[in-house]
Scaffold this motif. Structure first.
Motif, PDB file in Angstrom:
ATOM      1  N   ASP A  80       0.837  -1.204   0.000  1.00 25.03           N
ATOM      2  CA  ASP A  80       0.000   0.000   0.000  1.00 25.03           C
ATOM      3  C   ASP A  80       0.873   1.255   0.000  1.00 25.03           C
ATOM      4  O   ASP A  80       1.394   1.671   1.032  1.00 25.03           O
ATOM      5  CB  ASP A  80      -0.918  -0.024   1.230  1.00 25.03           C
ATOM      6  N   HIS A  81       1.046   1.822  -1.177  1.00 21.47           N
ATOM      7  CA  HIS A  81       1.781   3.085  -1.332  1.00 21.47           C
ATOM      8  C   HIS A  81       1.213   3.804  -2.561  1.00 21.47           C
ATOM      9  O   HIS A  81       1.890   3.957  -3.584  1.00 21.47           O
ATOM     10  CB  HIS A  81       3.275   2.812  -1.500  1.00 21.47           C
ATOM     11  N   PRO A  82      -0.047   4.227  -2.476  1.00 20.37           N
ATOM     12  CA  PRO A  82      -0.744   4.716  -3.671  1.00 20.37           C
ATOM     13  C   PRO A  82      -0.116   5.949  -4.303  1.00 20.37           C
ATOM     14  O   PRO A  82      -0.233   6.154  -5.518  1.00 20.37           O
ATOM     15  CB  PRO A  82      -2.159   5.019  -3.157  1.00 20.37           C
ATOM     16  N   ALA A  83       0.583   6.754  -3.511  1.00 16.87           N
ATOM     17  CA  ALA A  83       1.194   7.964  -4.065  1.00 16.87           C
ATOM     18  C   ALA A  83       2.252   7.638  -5.104  1.00 16.87           C
ATOM     19  O   ALA A  83       2.551   8.459  -5.982  1.00 16.87           O
ATOM     20  CB  ALA A  83       1.792   8.814  -2.946  1.00 16.87           C
ATOM     21  N   LYS A  84       2.847   6.431  -5.017  1.00 11.46           N
ATOM     22  CA  LYS A  84       3.908   6.039  -5.948  1.00 11.46           C
ATOM     23  C   LYS A  84       3.639   4.657  -6.551  1.00 11.46           C
ATOM     24  O   LYS A  84       4.521   3.838  -6.705  1.00 11.46           O
ATOM     25  CB  LYS A  84       5.273   6.070  -5.256  1.00 11.46           C
ATOM     26  N   ARG A  85       2.375   4.416  -6.874  1.00 13.55           N
ATOM     27  CA  ARG A  85       1.953   3.159  -7.525  1.00 13.55           C
ATOM     28  C   ARG A  85       2.479   1.937  -6.771  1.00 13.55           C
ATOM     29  O   ARG A  85       2.978   0.978  -7.345  1.00 13.55           O
ATOM     30  CB  ARG A  85       2.409   3.132  -8.981  1.00 13.55           C
ATOM     31  N   ASN A  86       2.361   1.991  -5.461  1.00 17.34           N
ATOM     32  CA  ASN A  86       2.754   0.883  -4.578  1.00 17.34           C
ATOM     33  C   ASN A  86       4.237   0.536  -4.671  1.00 17.34           C
ATOM     34  O   ASN A  86       4.625  -0.622  -4.472  1.00 17.34           O
ATOM     35  CB  ASN A  86       1.895  -0.368  -4.834  1.00 17.34           C
ATOM     36  N   ALA A  87       5.075   1.527  -4.943  1.00 21.55           N
ATOM     37  CA  ALA A  87       6.523   1.306  -4.901  1.00 21.55           C
ATOM     38  C   ALA A  87       6.940   0.986  -3.468  1.00 21.55           C
ATOM     39  O   ALA A  87       6.377   1.514  -2.503  1.00 21.55           O
ATOM     40  CB  ALA A  87       7.257   2.545  -5.405  1.00 21.55           C
ATOM     41  N   MET A  88       7.907   0.134  -3.335  1.00 24.33           N
ATOM     42  CA  MET A  88       8.368  -0.329  -2.027  1.00 24.33           C
ATOM     43  C   MET A  88       9.402   0.635  -1.448  1.00 24.33           C
ATOM     44  O   MET A  88      10.430   0.908  -2.080  1.00 24.33           O
ATOM     45  CB  MET A  88       8.971  -1.721  -2.146  1.00 24.33           C
ATOM     46  N   THR A  89       9.148   1.123  -0.255  1.00 23.36           N
ATOM     47  CA  THR A  89      10.116   1.955   0.448  1.00 23.36           C
ATOM     48  C   THR A  89      11.081   1.069   1.232  1.00 23.36           C
ATOM     49  O   THR A  89      10.861  -0.142   1.389  1.00 23.36           O
ATOM     50  CB  THR A  89       9.417   2.897   1.429  1.00 23.36           C
ATOM     51  N   THR A  90      12.142   1.685   1.744  1.00 27.77           N
ATOM     52  CA  THR A  90      13.093   0.947   2.579  1.00 27.77           C
ATOM     53  C   THR A  90      12.390   0.274   3.740  1.00 27.77           C
ATOM     54  O   THR A  90      12.646  -0.901   4.058  1.00 27.77           O
ATOM     55  CB  THR A  90      14.185   1.904   3.100  1.00 27.77           C
ATOM     56  N   GLU A  91      11.480   1.001   4.382  1.00 30.51           N
ATOM     57  CA  GLU A  91      10.761   0.449   5.542  1.00 30.51           C
ATOM     58  C   GLU A  91       9.886  -0.731   5.145  1.00 30.51           C
ATOM     59  O   GLU A  91       9.744  -1.701   5.904  1.00 30.51           O
ATOM     60  CB  GLU A  91       9.911   1.543   6.202  1.00 30.51           C
TER      61      GLU A  91
ATOM     62  N   THR B 295      -0.405  -9.101  -2.820  1.00 30.66           N
ATOM     63  CA  THR B 295      -1.088  -8.289  -3.814  1.00 30.66           C
ATOM     64  C   THR B 295      -0.840  -6.826  -3.528  1.00 30.66           C
ATOM     65  O   THR B 295      -0.216  -6.465  -2.522  1.00 30.66           O
ATOM     66  CB  THR B 295      -2.600  -8.602  -3.831  1.00 30.66           C
ATOM     67  N   GLY B 296      -1.309  -5.971  -4.415  1.00 24.95           N
ATOM     68  CA  GLY B 296      -1.180  -4.535  -4.233  1.00 24.95           C
ATOM     69  C   GLY B 296      -2.525  -3.900  -3.952  1.00 24.95           C
ATOM     70  O   GLY B 296      -3.563  -4.399  -4.401  1.00 24.95           O
ATOM     71  N   GLU B 297      -2.505  -2.810  -3.239  1.00 27.41           N
ATOM     72  CA  GLU B 297      -3.729  -2.063  -2.960  1.00 27.41           C
ATOM     73  C   GLU B 297      -4.190  -1.367  -4.238  1.00 27.41           C
ATOM     74  O   GLU B 297      -3.390  -0.820  -4.997  1.00 27.41           O
ATOM     75  CB  GLU B 297      -3.465  -1.032  -1.862  1.00 27.41           C
ATOM     76  N   GLY B 298      -5.491  -1.414  -4.500  1.00 25.93           N
ATOM     77  CA  GLY B 298      -6.020  -0.728  -5.666  1.00 25.93           C
ATOM     78  C   GLY B 298      -5.691  -1.445  -6.955  1.00 25.93           C
ATOM     79  O   GLY B 298      -5.612  -2.665  -7.020  1.00 25.93           O
ATOM     80  N   GLY B 299      -5.426  -0.664  -8.012  1.00 22.92           N
ATOM     81  CA  GLY B 299      -5.263  -1.227  -9.333  1.00 22.92           C
ATOM     82  C   GLY B 299      -3.837  -1.483  -9.759  1.00 22.92           C
ATOM     83  O   GLY B 299      -3.588  -1.709 -10.952  1.00 22.92           O
ATOM     84  N   THR B 300      -2.892  -1.448  -8.827  1.00 23.43           N
ATOM     85  CA  THR B 300      -1.484  -1.688  -9.156  1.00 23.43           C
ATOM     86  C   THR B 300      -0.898  -2.701  -8.193  1.00 23.43           C
ATOM     87  O   THR B 300      -1.178  -2.655  -6.996  1.00 23.43           O
ATOM     88  CB  THR B 300      -0.673  -0.379  -9.051  1.00 23.43           C
ATOM     89  N   PHE B 301      -0.085  -3.615  -8.726  1.00 22.24           N
ATOM     90  CA  PHE B 301       0.604  -4.567  -7.861  1.00 22.24           C
ATOM     91  C   PHE B 301       1.763  -3.869  -7.155  1.00 22.24           C
ATOM     92  O   PHE B 301       1.723  -3.631  -5.945  1.00 22.24           O
ATOM     93  CB  PHE B 301       1.107  -5.756  -8.670  1.00 22.24           C
ATOM     94  N   CYS B 302       2.800  -3.507  -7.902  1.00 22.17           N
ATOM     95  CA  CYS B 302       3.949  -2.815  -7.318  1.00 22.17           C
ATOM     96  C   CYS B 302       4.808  -2.273  -8.452  1.00 22.17           C
ATOM     97  O   CYS B 302       5.183  -3.019  -9.356  1.00 22.17           O
ATOM     98  CB  CYS B 302       4.763  -3.757  -6.437  1.00 22.17           C
ATOM     99  N   ALA B 303       5.119  -0.982  -8.380  1.00 24.47           N
ATOM    100  CA  ALA B 303       5.917  -0.332  -9.413  1.00 24.47           C
ATOM    101  C   ALA B 303       7.408  -0.433  -9.145  1.00 24.47           C
ATOM    102  O   ALA B 303       8.200   0.247  -9.787  1.00 24.47           O
ATOM    103  CB  ALA B 303       5.504   1.134  -9.542  1.00 24.47           C
ATOM    104  N   GLY B 304       7.800  -1.281  -8.203  1.00 25.93           N
ATOM    105  CA  GLY B 304       9.219  -1.483  -7.929  1.00 25.93           C
ATOM    106  C   GLY B 304       9.652  -0.825  -6.651  1.00 25.93           C
ATOM    107  O   GLY B 304       8.852  -0.605  -5.744  1.00 25.93           O
ATOM    108  N   ALA B 305      10.944  -0.495  -6.586  1.00 26.22           N
ATOM    109  CA  ALA B 305      11.471   0.209  -5.426  1.00 26.22           C
ATOM    110  C   ALA B 305      11.219   1.695  -5.575  1.00 26.22           C
ATOM    111  O   ALA B 305      11.235   2.238  -6.682  1.00 26.22           O
ATOM    112  CB  ALA B 305      12.967  -0.062  -5.288  1.00 26.22           C
ATOM    113  N   ASP B 306      10.971   2.350  -4.460  1.00 25.32           N
ATOM    114  CA  ASP B 306      10.843   3.805  -4.447  1.00 25.32           C
ATOM    115  C   ASP B 306      12.203   4.398  -4.848  1.00 25.32           C
ATOM    116  O   ASP B 306      13.187   4.264  -4.128  1.00 25.32           O
ATOM    117  CB  ASP B 306      10.435   4.259  -3.041  1.00 25.32           C
ATOM    118  N   ILE B 307      12.264   5.029  -6.013  1.00 25.20           N
ATOM    119  CA  ILE B 307      13.535   5.483  -6.568  1.00 25.20           C
ATOM    120  C   ILE B 307      14.219   6.494  -5.659  1.00 25.20           C
ATOM    121  O   ILE B 307      15.449   6.583  -5.621  1.00 25.20           O
ATOM    122  CB  ILE B 307      13.331   6.083  -7.970  1.00 25.20           C
ATOM    123  N   SER B 308      13.439   7.237  -4.880  1.00 29.97           N
ATOM    124  CA  SER B 308      14.060   8.203  -3.971  1.00 29.97           C
ATOM    125  C   SER B 308      14.935   7.510  -2.939  1.00 29.97           C
ATOM    126  O   SER B 308      15.933   8.070  -2.479  1.00 29.97           O
ATOM    127  CB  SER B 308      12.987   9.048  -3.272  1.00 29.97           C
TER     128      SER B 308
END
Length: 249
Positions: free
Chosen positions: A20-31, A55-68
């Motif tokens: 669940d990280h809808p702001a970044k298409r469920n990208a995975m943060t370090t945490e 699974t991913g929240e909403g309509g996206t599975f996971c867009a990868g790692a949070d690039i930041s």
């Protein structure tokens, strides 16, 4: 906006982990990378859980790692955390299913590949994208991808960083089933229930045989000792649904 997180829900014998990280298409943060192995340990230790769905929240599975987070230390730390999370998922002793909607890219594809099975919604997109960022994809992840889709398809994905659709993903073996988006949830629930009704001992023995070099001689002995085989045979002869009780505890 709520912070990025992984959520765990247990319904019956199925545990569901939602990214669940809808702001970044469920990208995975370090945490989030750090949290996944602990959630998996919790589910593995719960005898009531027999199947895990990622699974991913909403309509996206996971867009990868949070690039930041990659920019913070040139990718070394987050990539190590991603591999640790991937390995924890691959080592999870019970059956795992990735339920994929929308984009399943980079680290998201890494997680999906670490699951035992992948069920996708029509319109989902898959990609392995380190070549877009100048990142060396981890060797363990490269080998896992190649074991699923074969060396040629793995090279196509890794060299080009192009996204592929569900038709191609199904053809090369990256996904096992494709369903209309409105039917995917019900199908995953149905199939998880099928898996939960089968012998967990058989499933764990099969996963062990597929991922280790041991001869597996201990599993037939455990099947007889635990009564799992006796229950399966008796249920077959009596034409009833078996009540398998082995949990590995």
């Amino acid at each position: 906006m709520e912070p990025a997180a992984l959520h765990l829900d247990v319904t019956g014998a199925t545990a569901t982990v939602r990214i669940d990280h809808p702001a970044k298409r469920n990208a995975m943060t370090t945490e989030m990378w750090q949290a996944l192995p602990d959630l998996l340990k919790q589910c593995a230790a719960d005898p009531a859980v027999r199947v895990l769905v990622l699974t991913g929240e909403g309509g996206t599975f996971c867009a990868g790692a949070d690039i930041s987070t990659l920019a913070a230390d040139h990718g070394a730390g987050p990539q190590g955390l991603a591999v640790a999370a991937e390995e924890a998922l691959a080592a999870f002793p019970k059956p795992t299913i990735a339920a994929v909607r929308g984009h399943c890219v980079g680290g998201g594809c890494q997680l999906a590949a670490a699951c035992d099975l992948r069920f996708a919604a029509e319109g989902a997109k898959f990609g392995v994208t380190p070549a877009r960022l100048g990142i060396a994809y981890p060797a363990v992840s490269t080998r896992r991808l190649a074991s699923l889709v074969g060396p040629a398809a793995a090279k196509y994905l890794l060299f080009s960083a192009e996204l592929i659709d569900t038709e191609r993903a199904l053809r090369v073996g990256l996904v096992d089933e494709v369903w209309p988006e409105e039917e995917l949830g019900a199908r995953v629930t149905e199939f998880a229930e099928v898996l939960a009704g089968r012998s967990l001992l058989t499933q764990v023995a099969a996963k062990t045989a597929l991922t280790t070099d041991g001869d597996g001689a201990e599993w037939p002995l455990e099947a007889r000792r635990s009564g799992e085989t006796a229950e399966g045979v008796a249920a077959f002869l009596e034409r009833r649904t078996p009540q398998f009780g082995w949990t590995g505890a």
